[in-house]
Design a protein around this motif. Sequence first.
Motif, PDB file in Angstrom:
ATOM      1  N   SER A 128      32.410  36.267  26.922  1.00  0.00           N
ATOM      2  CA  SER A 128      31.655  35.783  27.997  1.00  0.00           C
ATOM      3  C   SER A 128      30.241  35.242  27.527  1.00  0.00           C
ATOM      4  CB  SER A 128      31.222  36.862  28.927  1.00  0.00           C
ATOM      5  OG  SER A 128      30.359  38.037  28.273  1.00  0.00           O
ATOM      6  N   ASN A 129      29.812  35.586  26.281  1.00  0.00           N
ATOM      7  CA  ASN A 129      28.797  35.168  25.454  1.00  0.00           C
ATOM      8  C   ASN A 129      28.889  34.077  24.874  1.00  0.00           C
ATOM      9  OD1 ASN A 129      27.283  37.358  26.443  1.00  0.00           O
ATOM     10  ND2 ASN A 129      27.843  38.546  24.805  1.00  0.00           N
ATOM     11  N   ARG A 130      30.204  33.340  24.795  1.00  0.00           N
ATOM     12  CA  ARG A 130      30.493  32.209  23.967  1.00  0.00           C
ATOM     13  C   ARG A 130      30.882  30.987  24.887  1.00  0.00           C
ATOM     14  NH1 ARG A 130      34.961  33.202  21.500  1.00  0.00           N
ATOM     15  NH2 ARG A 130      35.187  35.300  22.211  1.00  0.00           N
ATOM     16  N   GLU A 131      30.943  29.846  24.296  1.00  0.00           N
ATOM     17  CA  GLU A 131      31.351  28.788  25.054  1.00  0.00           C
ATOM     18  C   GLU A 131      32.838  28.373  24.797  1.00  0.00           C
ATOM     19  OE1 GLU A 131      29.414  25.242  23.634  1.00  0.00           O
ATOM     20  OE2 GLU A 131      27.372  25.959  24.301  1.00  0.00           O
ATOM     21  N   ILE A 132      33.475  29.133  23.600  1.00  0.00           N
ATOM     22  CA  ILE A 132      34.849  28.851  23.421  1.00  0.00           C
ATOM     23  C   ILE A 132      35.642  30.123  23.628  1.00  0.00           C
ATOM     24  CG2 ILE A 132      36.538  28.410  21.648  1.00  0.00           C
ATOM     25  CD1 ILE A 132      34.493  26.569  20.445  1.00  0.00           C
TER      26      ILE A 132
END
Length: 269
Positions: A128-132
């Motif tokens: 959830s903290n990443r774009e990918i």
Amino acid sequence: MPKYTVSLSSQKGGVGKTLTSVFLASFLREEGYEPLVIDLDSQMNATGWLLGRHLKPDEASIYDSLVTQSKGVEGEADWPLEELIETSDQIGIDYVPGSQDLAAADSELSNSPFVLADRLTELEESESNREISYDFCLIDCPPSLGSLVYAALTASDGIVVPVRAAQFSMDGLGQLNSTVRKVQRINEDLEMIGLLLNNLDWRFGETKAGVQQIEEAYGDLVFDTKVPLRAKLVEASRGFDPAEHVRGTDAEEIYQNLTRELIQRTIEA
């Protein structure tokens, strides 16, 4: 974890594990998937290719992540995978760099078979903290059957074994099969995806005989796609995006077919 984690493993060196790992990552991206490459080999060939150089001594790597996890280190001294992932300026593929220190990791990790699996689970939980969100994780394993490979297989859904017909050894593959069976006792999801006949020089009769021997022994376990020896593949190295490098050649079609077969044997199976 990523949707499907694949270890590329063989106890023989020079069978094309790194080239296959990076080429598959590039062609998976062409097919619309998000790949992550983990360099688990102390030779750091995947890191050199994707980074365009070797790591400096003070730069963190997969080694730091595995060792701190095995020791239960927390806080600022810890190295979760999320903090180690880099995007290749050369190719645009995300990867976790390797380190020469991995050569000594077998003894340090001998009692930590789940260390990489735990790190990949952490990575999923931090999604959830990443774009990918990664569709595939490709682990470039060292040419051995030690603790690092055991940890890689414990973290994997499947294994691809690159082999060269001229070097083929029933005994060697038997040892790998034995390791896979041991890992399956603690990782029931691990499957043998397939044997990849690689770097085939069809000019020699022993190549044809070796391919026939392997196909007779292992049947459908052998990938339909076979990778011949091609100058374009041998030339691929640092700074090249594999898919772009072989654009318009038969090597492009070969790796397109191999990538689609991998997809069919894994997430579409």
